[in-house]
Design an enzyme around this catalytic site. Structure first.
Site, mmCIF file in Angstrom:
data_model
loop_
_atom_site.group_PDB
_atom_site.id
_atom_site.type_symbol
_atom_site.label_atom_id
_atom_site.label_comp_id
_atom_site.label_asym_id
_atom_site.label_seq_id
_atom_site.Cartn_x
_atom_site.Cartn_y
_atom_site.Cartn_z
ATOM 1 N N ARG A 208 -71.961 53.375 23.097
ATOM 2 C CA ARG A 208 -73.014 54.222 22.566
ATOM 3 C C ARG A 208 -73.230 55.379 23.534
ATOM 4 N NH1 ARG A 208 -72.030 52.171 18.499
ATOM 5 N NH2 ARG A 208 -73.405 51.134 16.983
ATOM 6 N N GLU A 237 -75.975 63.106 18.365
ATOM 7 C CA GLU A 237 -74.908 63.212 17.374
ATOM 8 C C GLU A 237 -75.442 63.842 16.090
ATOM 9 O OE1 GLU A 237 -73.025 59.416 16.821
ATOM 10 O OE2 GLU A 237 -72.492 59.231 18.949
ATOM 11 N N HIS A 256 -67.397 60.265 16.552
ATOM 12 C CA HIS A 256 -67.877 58.905 16.286
ATOM 13 C C HIS A 256 -67.161 58.314 15.069
ATOM 14 C CE1 HIS A 256 -71.567 56.057 16.793
ATOM 15 N NE2 HIS A 256 -70.430 55.393 16.577
#
Length: 295
Positions: A208, A237, A256
């Site tokens: 993360r 993000e 991601h």
């Protein structure tokens, strides 16, 4: 038994009743026993928790569950499960690709090809290199499995033991972060930890974003304190356009999506349905999350 799903429109939940937002979730959860959700919607549970009187089980379609309100769950009998293991193979393959990107300088190859330049250069072998894995759960194990055929040296560190993190950092050519995001792992990689890494080492983060102090990482990369970084996750993000990471030539950026394979959603739902069968029979569920530690 009423089951509801809170997931993006692109996530096929089959015939399960889908709710779209906090209002529809609030109306539906009053009579629901099971909630299936994508982790990004975890914060919505806090808004409707008072109405979730019949809720018995929450299943996360992702492996990470840091967005869920465990402070509320600990005071209840609700079972929480996740999709741990579903994405491990894809993430492990991405880690191998990232190591190859740096070891074989694939950025340089692509640039030379684009410019029609014939410029031979020396490359690094993975054989004999040291891979340090921080967070040795299902993903870490999958990475180690793929690194062994390269005859890499493997060091691991986890909450319950293994090589101390600082020792691992000092010894590793590649450092991979696989740890869940908790209060203890927030900014686990900070300026002090980057100073302990070898100057020819590469950081790979598939856990993360907030596990890494991004400002400290950017500075370590900009000043060549470390060789490079391969990142699939970020503190914010999507990665903001003003981030210096976009322009650094010693960074490999992924949006991601390292675990997004053509069958990842189907595999996640298959796990849920296996657990649903167990739930219906009153059996123990797979991938039960420890509500005390939050993963």
């Amino acid at each position: 038994m009423r089951i509801i799903a809170l997931a993006p429109p692109t996530f096929d939940v089959g015939t399960i009743e889908r709710v779209q937002d906090a209002d529809s979730l609030r109306r539906a959860i009053v009579e629901s026993e099971v909630l299936v959700l994508a982790p990004r919607y975890g914060s919505m549970i806090r808004e409707v928790w008072a109405d979730a009187k019949k809720l018995r089980w929450i299943h996360s379609l992702g492996a990470g569950v840091e967005t869920l309100p465990f402070d509320l769950f600990r005071e209840s009998s609700v079972i929480v499960t996740n999709s741990k293991g579903i994405y491990a193979d894809a993430l492990a393959e991405w880690v191998v690709a990232a190591m190859m990107w740096f070891a074989k300088d694939l950025r340089r190859l692509a640039a030379s090809q684009a410019d029609a330049k014939w410029e031979p250069f020396a490359v690094q072998r993975l054989e004999g290199a040291t891979l340090g894995i921080i967070g040795y759960g299902s993903i870490g194990e999958a990475i180690a499995k793929r690194a062994r055929p390269f005859e890499m040296k493997i060091l691991t560190s986890r909450r319950t033991g293994g090589t101390p993190i600082n020792d691992l950092l000092a010894a590793s050519d590649f450092v991979v972060l696989c740890t869940p995001l908790t209060a203890e792992t927030h900014h686990l990689m900070n300026a002090d930890r980057f100073a302990r890494m070898r100057t020819d080492a590469v950081l790979i983060n598939i856990s993360r974003g907030p596990v890494v102090d991004e400002a400290a990482l950017t500075e370590a990369l900009r000043t060549r304190r470390i060789r490079g970084a391969a990142l699939d996750v970020y503190e914010t993000e999507p990665l903001p356009l003003e981030s210096l990471l976009w322009s650094l030539d010693n960074v490999l950026l992924s949006p991601h999506s390292a675990d997004h394979t053509t069958d990842s959603h189907a595999r996640a739902m298959a796990l849920f349905h296996r657990n649903l069968d167990r739930f219906g029979r009153g059996e123990a569920l797979e991938n039960v999350v420890d509500k005390t530690v939050g993963y």
